[in-house]
Write an enzyme that holds these catalytic residues in place. Structure first.
Site, short mmCIF file in Angstrom:
data_model
loop_
_atom_site.label_atom_id
_atom_site.label_comp_id
_atom_site.label_asym_id
_atom_site.label_seq_id
_atom_site.Cartn_x
_atom_site.Cartn_y
_atom_site.Cartn_z
N LYS A 14 -12.09 0.27 12.52
CA LYS A 14 -10.87 0.88 13.05
C LYS A 14 -11.00 1.16 14.56
N TYR B 24 -15.85 1.06 7.81
CA TYR B 24 -14.39 1.16 7.98
C TYR B 24 -14.05 1.83 9.32
N SER C 146 -8.91 -0.21 3.29
CA SER C 146 -8.76 1.16 3.80
C SER C 146 -9.63 2.17 3.08
N ARG D 257 -0.45 7.31 -3.70
CA ARG D 257 -1.81 7.10 -3.21
C ARG D 257 -2.63 6.33 -4.26
N ASP E 117 -1.81 -13.46 5.59
CA ASP E 117 -3.06 -12.75 5.32
C ASP E 117 -3.72 -12.42 6.65
N HIS F 269 -3.38 11.22 4.82
CA HIS F 269 -2.07 11.54 4.27
C HIS F 269 -1.95 10.94 2.88
N GLU G 274 -10.74 8.70 10.84
CA GLU G 274 -12.11 8.33 10.45
C GLU G 274 -12.88 7.85 11.70
N GLY H 225 0.82 -1.21 0.00
CA GLY H 225 0.00 0.00 0.00
C GLY H 225 0.85 1.26 0.00
N SER I 59 -7.09 5.56 12.81
CA SER I 59 -7.48 6.55 11.79
C SER I 59 -8.36 7.66 12.35
N ALA J 59 -5.07 -3.36 5.64
CA ALA J 59 -6.50 -3.11 5.90
C ALA J 59 -7.23 -2.97 4.58
P1 NAP Z 1 -3.60 1.21 1.22
O1 NAP Z 1 -2.72 1.90 0.23
O2 NAP Z 1 -5.04 1.00 0.89
O3 NAP Z 1 -2.94 -0.23 1.53
C1 NAP Z 1 -3.67 -1.23 2.19
C2 NAP Z 1 -2.80 -2.47 2.31
O4 NAP Z 1 -3.52 -3.48 3.01
C3 NAP Z 1 -2.37 -3.07 0.97
O5 NAP Z 1 -0.99 -3.36 1.03
C4 NAP Z 1 -3.16 -4.37 0.90
O6 NAP Z 1 -2.47 -5.40 0.21
C5 NAP Z 1 -3.26 -4.73 2.38
N1 NAP Z 1 -4.30 -5.70 2.66
C6 NAP Z 1 -5.61 -5.66 2.29
N2 NAP Z 1 -6.25 -6.77 2.72
C7 NAP Z 1 -5.33 -7.53 3.37
C8 NAP Z 1 -5.38 -8.79 4.02
N3 NAP Z 1 -6.49 -9.52 4.07
N4 NAP Z 1 -4.25 -9.27 4.58
C9 NAP Z 1 -3.08 -8.56 4.52
N5 NAP Z 1 -2.98 -7.36 3.92
C10 NAP Z 1 -4.09 -6.86 3.34
O7 NAP Z 1 -3.55 1.95 2.64
P2 NAP Z 1 -2.54 3.10 3.15
O8 NAP Z 1 -3.05 4.42 2.70
O9 NAP Z 1 -1.16 2.69 2.88
O10 NAP Z 1 -2.83 3.05 4.72
C11 NAP Z 1 -2.10 2.17 5.57
C12 NAP Z 1 -2.91 1.90 6.82
O11 NAP Z 1 -3.14 3.13 7.50
C13 NAP Z 1 -4.28 1.29 6.59
O12 NAP Z 1 -4.55 0.44 7.69
C14 NAP Z 1 -5.22 2.48 6.63
O13 NAP Z 1 -6.51 2.08 7.02
C15 NAP Z 1 -4.55 3.34 7.68
N6 NAP Z 1 -4.76 4.77 7.57
C16 NAP Z 1 -4.49 5.41 6.39
C17 NAP Z 1 -4.64 6.78 6.32
C18 NAP Z 1 -4.36 7.52 5.03
O14 NAP Z 1 -4.79 8.68 4.92
N7 NAP Z 1 -3.62 6.94 4.10
C19 NAP Z 1 -5.06 7.50 7.45
C20 NAP Z 1 -5.30 6.81 8.64
C21 NAP Z 1 -5.13 5.44 8.70
P3 NAP Z 1 -2.87 -6.04 -1.21
O15 NAP Z 1 -1.82 -5.57 -2.17
O16 NAP Z 1 -2.78 -7.49 -0.96
O17 NAP Z 1 -4.25 -5.57 -1.55
N1 GDD Z 2 -12.85 8.67 -2.85
C1 GDD Z 2 -13.60 9.70 -3.24
N2 GDD Z 2 -13.99 9.77 -4.54
N3 GDD Z 2 -13.96 10.63 -2.31
C2 GDD Z 2 -14.69 11.68 -2.75
C3 GDD Z 2 -15.09 11.82 -4.07
C4 GDD Z 2 -14.74 10.82 -5.03
O1 GDD Z 2 -15.08 10.87 -6.19
N4 GDD Z 2 -15.79 12.99 -4.18
C5 GDD Z 2 -15.80 13.54 -2.98
N5 GDD Z 2 -15.13 12.76 -2.09
C6 GDD Z 2 -14.98 13.02 -0.65
C7 GDD Z 2 -15.39 11.86 0.24
O2 GDD Z 2 -16.82 11.81 0.36
C8 GDD Z 2 -14.69 12.25 1.52
O3 GDD Z 2 -15.47 13.18 2.23
C9 GDD Z 2 -13.41 12.94 1.03
O4 GDD Z 2 -13.62 13.23 -0.36
C10 GDD Z 2 -12.15 12.10 1.16
O5 GDD Z 2 -12.40 10.83 0.62
P1 GDD Z 2 -11.22 9.74 0.45
O6 GDD Z 2 -10.10 10.34 -0.31
O7 GDD Z 2 -11.84 8.50 -0.07
O8 GDD Z 2 -10.66 9.58 1.94
P2 GDD Z 2 -11.40 9.36 3.34
O9 GDD Z 2 -11.22 10.63 4.12
O10 GDD Z 2 -12.76 8.85 3.18
O11 GDD Z 2 -10.53 8.20 3.99
C11 GDD Z 2 -9.10 8.27 3.97
O12 GDD Z 2 -8.65 8.90 5.14
C12 GDD Z 2 -8.90 8.20 6.37
C13 GDD Z 2 -8.35 9.06 7.51
O13 GDD Z 2 -9.29 10.03 7.87
C14 GDD Z 2 -8.57 6.83 3.84
O14 GDD Z 2 -7.18 6.87 3.60
C15 GDD Z 2 -8.81 6.04 5.11
O15 GDD Z 2 -8.16 4.78 5.01
C16 GDD Z 2 -8.22 6.84 6.28
O16 GDD Z 2 -8.37 6.15 7.50
#
Ligand code: NAP
Ligand code: GDD
Length: 329
Positions: A152, A148, A83, A183, A57, A178, A126, A12, A124, A81
């Site tokens: 979490k 989700y 995610s 991404r 897994d 982030h 969230e 991820g 998160s 996750a």
């Molecule tokens: P991401 O890009 O969606 O990556 C998710 C990862 O989870 C992928 O490597 C995926 O692997 C793996 N995965 C899915 N199902 C699995 C399973 N059954 N067993 C083992 N691995 C599995 O997420 P990210 O943005 O890097 O975020 C990393 C973590 O931080 C996540 O837990 C997310 O919920 C949390 N988080 C993210 C944000 C954010 O803004 N990015 C904010 C707060 C928390 P595959 O290649 O196998 O699908």
């Molecule tokens: N994905 C998506 N696609 N979101 C949209 C769109 C669209 O076309 N249009 C508007 N949005 C709005 C969503 O409704 C949400 O309010 C906001 O954009 C951000 O959506 P995402 O980028 O999908 O992120 P997220 O905030 O729902 O979740 C991400 O951040 C969490 C931390 O607060 C993910 O990375 C989660 O895994 C993470 O925990």
């Protein structure tokens, strides 16, 4: 002294940034990979030279035990996750299994193999959902608004519970959104920057989005994985909010991304497309990371506008490269 780290979610966005960081600090790094033939492995191996892969897994407890027994990690980072919030509404049970129960499978595997292993849980913002106060801190009550977010919250509290019950080093980073050029395209930021680049190059004309008014506290993923490492290096496990303390709307994100390419987003963005609206929305998130600043010495380095333009530039370069390759046959 650096030890051996195992990262779930290595394929991820955060996985490769964290893998690179830990390798640069001298860690021996393993990435847990699921599936028979994960197509993302090649790019992880390229970005993280020296990393080793191990099968496992989050749905399969015995595979986690086998992975820990085989590589004997000193630290485990649970980034794996489902995610994507949008998907969690469509696959709520699977999200509960992977994102929620996956955490207790990890903790149980650690308890079985070696309770001295340090554990990081990717919690998160969230979880705050329909926010009770602003900005949100480690003490703000949770009110998740998606399957989700609910999963979490379970992962967060089971981590706290294992810390309190079994004296394990188990910490959680409550990370706000982030982003980066790595991404996934399903998330709104990358969806916008990728589309803006294609529109600039004449490859598409418009982009359909959902709610443009929701606001997020967006930071750079490279900065945020450093906070994970710092949390794991403390004497005592604890939980930390990681955020920039500034919030922006999806509309503002569009504005900056398109303007960077000399375009007006209003000419290209279709909003309120029902396909991208959620049954329940998180309207506004803004985090207070003062505890992380004080205790970890952590602070974000990349400001919002720089993050947006970094992503646009990366998508433009990638699209131009793809066009050149296609032209060359
Ligand atoms: P991401 O890009 O969606 O990556 C998710 C990862 O989870 C992928 O490597 C995926 O692997 C793996 N995965 C899915 N199902 C699995 C399973 N059954 N067993 C083992 N691995 C599995 O997420 P990210 O943005 O890097 O975020 C990393 C973590 O931080 C996540 O837990 C997310 O919920 C949390 N988080 C993210 C944000 C954010 O803004 N990015 C904010 C707060 C928390 P595959 O290649 O196998 O699908
Ligand atoms: N994905 C998506 N696609 N979101 C949209 C769109 C669209 O076309 N249009 C508007 N949005 C709005 C969503 O409704 C949400 O309010 C906001 O954009 C951000 O959506 P995402 O980028 O999908 O992120 P997220 O905030 O729902 O979740 C991400 O951040 C969490 C931390 O607060 C993910 O990375 C989660 O895994 C993470 O925990």
């Amino acid at each position: 002294m650096p030890g051996t780290a195992l990262i779930t979610g290595i394929t991820g966005q955060d996985g490769t940034y964290l893998g690179q960081l830990l390798l640069s600090k001298g860690y021996h790094v393993y990435g847990l990979v699921r599936g028979q033939n994960n197509p993302r492995l090649e790019s992880v191996a390229r970005l993280c030279p020296g990393i080793e892969f191990i099968e496992g897994d989050l749905l399969d407890h015995s595979s986690l035990v086998a992975a820990f027994e085989s590589c004997q990690p000193t630290e485990v980072y649970n980034l794996g996750a489902i995610s994507f919030v949008g998907l969690s509404f469509k696959q709520a049970l699977l999200t509960g299994e992977v994102t929620g129960l996956g955490v207790v499978r990890m903790l149980e595997a650690i308890r079985t193999v070696n309770p001295q292993i340090r554990f990081y849980q990717a919690s998160s913002s969230e979880m705050f959902g329909k926010v009770r106060e602003s900005p949100q801190t480690e003490l703000t009550a949770f009110h998740p608004r998606s399957p989700y977010g609910v999963a979490k919250v379970y992962g967060h509290y089971i981590t706290v519970n294992y810390r309190e019950s079994y004296d394990m080093f188990a910490c959680s980073g409550i990370l706000f959104n982030h982003e980066s050029p790595r991404r996934g395209l399903e998330f709104v930021t990358r969806k916008i920057t990728n589309a803006a680049a294609k529109i600039k190059l004449g490859l598409q004309k418009q982009i359909s989005l959902g709610n443009l008014d929701s606001q997020r506290d967006w930071g750079f993923a490279g900065d945020y994985v450093d906070a994970m490492r710092l949390m794991m290096a403390q004497d005592q496990a604890d939980d930390f909010v990681i955020a920039t303390g500034v919030t922006h709307s999806v509309r503002e994100f569009c504005d900056i991304a398109f303007a960077h390419l000399g375009l007006d987003y209003r000419d290209h963005v279709v909003s309120d497309d029902a396909r991208f609206l959620r049954p329940a929305e998180v309207d506004v998130l803004i985090g207070d990371a003062s505890k992380a600043r004080r205790v970890l010495g952590w602070e974000p380095k990349v400001p919002f506008a720089e993050l947006v333009t970094m992503m646009v530039d990366a998508d433009l370069a990638a699209q131009q490269k793809a066009m050149r390759n296609e032209a060359a046959g």
